[in-house]
Motif scaffolding. Structure first.
Motif, mmCIF file in Angstrom:
data_model
loop_
_atom_site.group_PDB
_atom_site.id
_atom_site.type_symbol
_atom_site.label_atom_id
_atom_site.label_comp_id
_atom_site.label_asym_id
_atom_site.label_seq_id
_atom_site.Cartn_x
_atom_site.Cartn_y
_atom_site.Cartn_z
ATOM 1 N N SER A 170 14.756 -23.444 -17.220
ATOM 2 C CA SER A 170 14.566 -23.150 -15.862
ATOM 3 C C SER A 170 13.346 -22.495 -15.683
ATOM 4 C CB SER A 170 15.595 -22.169 -15.541
ATOM 5 O OG SER A 170 15.662 -21.519 -14.191
ATOM 6 N N ALA A 171 12.871 -21.498 -16.622
ATOM 7 C CA ALA A 171 11.817 -20.743 -16.737
ATOM 8 C C ALA A 171 10.505 -21.720 -16.811
ATOM 9 C CB ALA A 171 11.814 -19.581 -17.891
ATOM 10 N N ARG A 172 10.649 -22.530 -17.462
ATOM 11 C CA ARG A 172 9.589 -23.736 -17.661
ATOM 12 C C ARG A 172 9.356 -24.358 -16.414
ATOM 13 N NH1 ARG A 172 10.294 -28.393 -21.359
ATOM 14 N NH2 ARG A 172 8.195 -28.650 -21.116
ATOM 15 N N ARG A 173 10.389 -24.602 -15.765
ATOM 16 C CA ARG A 173 10.217 -25.400 -14.451
ATOM 17 C C ARG A 173 9.401 -24.562 -13.360
ATOM 18 N NH1 ARG A 173 10.755 -31.132 -14.447
ATOM 19 N NH2 ARG A 173 12.596 -31.534 -16.092
ATOM 20 N N ASN A 174 9.841 -23.274 -13.258
ATOM 21 C CA ASN A 174 9.336 -22.343 -12.457
ATOM 22 C C ASN A 174 7.854 -22.170 -12.779
ATOM 23 O OD1 ASN A 174 11.577 -21.878 -11.024
ATOM 24 N ND2 ASN A 174 12.223 -20.139 -12.346
ATOM 25 N N THR A 175 7.430 -22.240 -14.083
ATOM 26 C CA THR A 175 6.240 -21.885 -14.413
ATOM 27 C C THR A 175 5.378 -23.166 -14.205
ATOM 28 O OG1 THR A 175 6.589 -20.431 -16.164
ATOM 29 C CG2 THR A 175 4.702 -21.344 -16.407
ATOM 30 N N TRP A 176 5.945 -24.291 -14.163
ATOM 31 C CA TRP A 176 5.092 -25.588 -13.658
ATOM 32 C C TRP A 176 4.772 -25.237 -12.160
ATOM 33 C CZ3 TRP A 176 8.415 -30.231 -15.700
ATOM 34 C CH2 TRP A 176 8.414 -30.338 -17.072
ATOM 35 N N GLY A 177 5.756 -24.820 -11.532
ATOM 36 C CA GLY A 177 5.417 -24.886 -9.930
ATOM 37 C C GLY A 177 4.206 -23.815 -9.880
ATOM 38 N N LEU A 178 4.098 -22.803 -10.701
ATOM 39 C CA LEU A 178 2.990 -21.610 -10.477
ATOM 40 C C LEU A 178 1.684 -22.268 -10.865
ATOM 41 C CD1 LEU A 178 4.496 -18.707 -12.410
ATOM 42 C CD2 LEU A 178 4.093 -19.308 -10.069
ATOM 43 N N ILE A 179 1.585 -23.271 -11.911
ATOM 44 C CA ILE A 179 0.791 -24.160 -12.290
ATOM 45 C C ILE A 179 -0.083 -24.847 -11.320
ATOM 46 C CG2 ILE A 179 -0.586 -25.644 -14.077
ATOM 47 C CD1 ILE A 179 1.500 -24.443 -16.193
ATOM 48 N N VAL A 210 -3.168 -26.683 -22.203
ATOM 49 C CA VAL A 210 -2.778 -27.194 -23.656
ATOM 50 C C VAL A 210 -1.432 -27.346 -23.909
ATOM 51 C CG1 VAL A 210 -3.270 -26.567 -26.070
ATOM 52 C CG2 VAL A 210 -4.947 -26.072 -24.483
ATOM 53 N N THR A 211 -0.852 -28.104 -24.410
ATOM 54 C CA THR A 211 0.520 -28.143 -24.608
ATOM 55 C C THR A 211 0.877 -29.250 -25.855
ATOM 56 O OG1 THR A 211 2.814 -28.737 -23.522
ATOM 57 C CG2 THR A 211 0.846 -29.870 -22.843
ATOM 58 N N HIS A 212 2.154 -28.924 -26.411
ATOM 59 C CA HIS A 212 2.661 -29.985 -27.152
ATOM 60 C C HIS A 212 3.947 -30.731 -26.584
ATOM 61 C CE1 HIS A 212 4.804 -26.388 -28.724
ATOM 62 N NE2 HIS A 212 5.721 -27.292 -28.894
ATOM 63 N N PHE A 213 3.919 -30.260 -25.426
ATOM 64 C CA PHE A 213 5.232 -30.782 -24.477
ATOM 65 C C PHE A 213 4.960 -32.017 -23.764
ATOM 66 C CE2 PHE A 213 6.780 -26.187 -24.660
ATOM 67 C CZ PHE A 213 7.854 -26.438 -25.577
ATOM 68 N N MET A 214 5.307 -32.964 -23.842
ATOM 69 C CA MET A 214 4.832 -34.305 -23.400
ATOM 70 C C MET A 214 5.268 -34.497 -22.124
ATOM 71 S SD MET A 214 2.703 -35.508 -25.628
ATOM 72 C CE MET A 214 2.428 -34.308 -26.736
ATOM 73 N N ASP A 215 6.545 -34.052 -21.887
ATOM 74 C CA ASP A 215 7.085 -34.041 -20.375
ATOM 75 C C ASP A 215 6.344 -32.947 -19.451
ATOM 76 O OD1 ASP A 215 8.033 -31.737 -21.739
ATOM 77 O OD2 ASP A 215 9.994 -31.819 -20.662
ATOM 78 N N GLU A 216 5.775 -32.041 -19.935
ATOM 79 C CA GLU A 216 5.145 -31.148 -19.199
ATOM 80 C C GLU A 216 3.739 -31.562 -18.849
ATOM 81 O OE1 GLU A 216 5.396 -26.680 -20.136
ATOM 82 O OE2 GLU A 216 3.237 -27.164 -20.961
ATOM 83 N N ALA A 217 2.840 -32.305 -19.979
ATOM 84 C CA ALA A 217 1.894 -33.021 -19.614
ATOM 85 C C ALA A 217 2.022 -34.076 -18.431
ATOM 86 C CB ALA A 217 1.219 -33.405 -20.878
#
Length: 238
Positions: free
Chosen positions: A163-172, A185-192
């Motif tokens: 949940s916090a990850r998804r909220n942070t995506w919105g901030l980005i 910079v990330t090693h999470f492919m879904d995030e990229a």
């Protein structure tokens, strides 16, 4: 317009070469992802971009400035959030923002930044009392308090719950809407895949592929960026 130009960047440590002839361009207003496994050289590239580490070879320009020779000028125009970022346990949210604003010649109003990023209710909270998601929200606010044109975010969501990850995506995404260029910079492919306009895959200090998420998925003949990463590197995502 290109805001970051890297040609032949290299950096070595005692253990060996961390970055080997990396060449990249980042365009104004995009979210540019640098992805790869732990130890691939991602953080070293960002530290060289932001003037926090001296390169051994190659040329590098960020907003037309050399991060080594023009570090003072560059730091006034960029924001940086590093993977190991931390603050003193007792420092309050408002104190941290006020202190960071004092580092810049023409900062944003730190009170407005605090309000825009939903931190006003936490202004008297000490850093140690914040959850992981609130700490990351604070780090983003700190990266923006200098009115930067480019922001570097290194492994921003590591350790956060879904949940916090998804909220942070919105901030980005909100940062890009403000006109800020983001290097993520990330090693999470879904995030990229979810956030980035373009991506560079780094493996053992080398850029082995670059393009939009869709282009890389097509190149890897996969239906996801994680699958494409494995096809292109032969490595599982760590």
């Amino acid at each position: 317009m290109t805001v970051i130009e890297i040609d032949g960047l290299s950096k070595s440590y005692r253990a060996g070469k961390a970055v080997d002839s990396v060449s990249l361009q980042v365009r104004r207003g995009e979210i540019f992802g640098i992805v790869g496994a732990n130890g691939a050289g991602k953080t070293t590239v960002v530290e060289c971009m932001s003037g926090l580490r001296r390169r051994d070879g190659g040329t590098l320009r960020v907003l037309g400035l050399d991060p080594q020779n023009d570090r003072r000028k560059l730091m006034q125009r960029i924001g940086v959030q590093l993977q190991e970022a931390a603050l003193p346990d007792a420092i309050k949210v408002s104190e941290a923002l006020r202190m960071y604003a004092s580092f810049y010649d023409k900062p944003a109003d730190w009170r407005e930044i605090m309000d825009e990023w939903g931190l006003t209710d936490k202004k008297r909270a000490g850093f140690a009392s914040l959850s992981g998601g609130w700490k990351q929200r604070l780090f983003i606010a700190l990266a923006l308090v200098g009115n930067p044109e480019v922001v570097f975010l290194d492994e921003l969501t590591t350790g956060l719950d879904p949940s916090a990850r998804r909220n942070t995506w919105g901030l980005i995404r909100d940062m890009r809407e403000r006109g800020v260029t983001v290097v993520l910079v990330t090693h999470f492919m879904d995030e990229a895949e979810a956030l980035c306009d373009r991506i560079a895959i780094i493996d053992q200090g080398l850029v082995i592929a670059e393009g939009s998420p869709r282009e890389l998925i097509t190149k890897g003949q996969s239906d996801s960026l994680e699958g494409a990463y494995f096809a292109l590197t032969g490595r599982e995502v760590e």
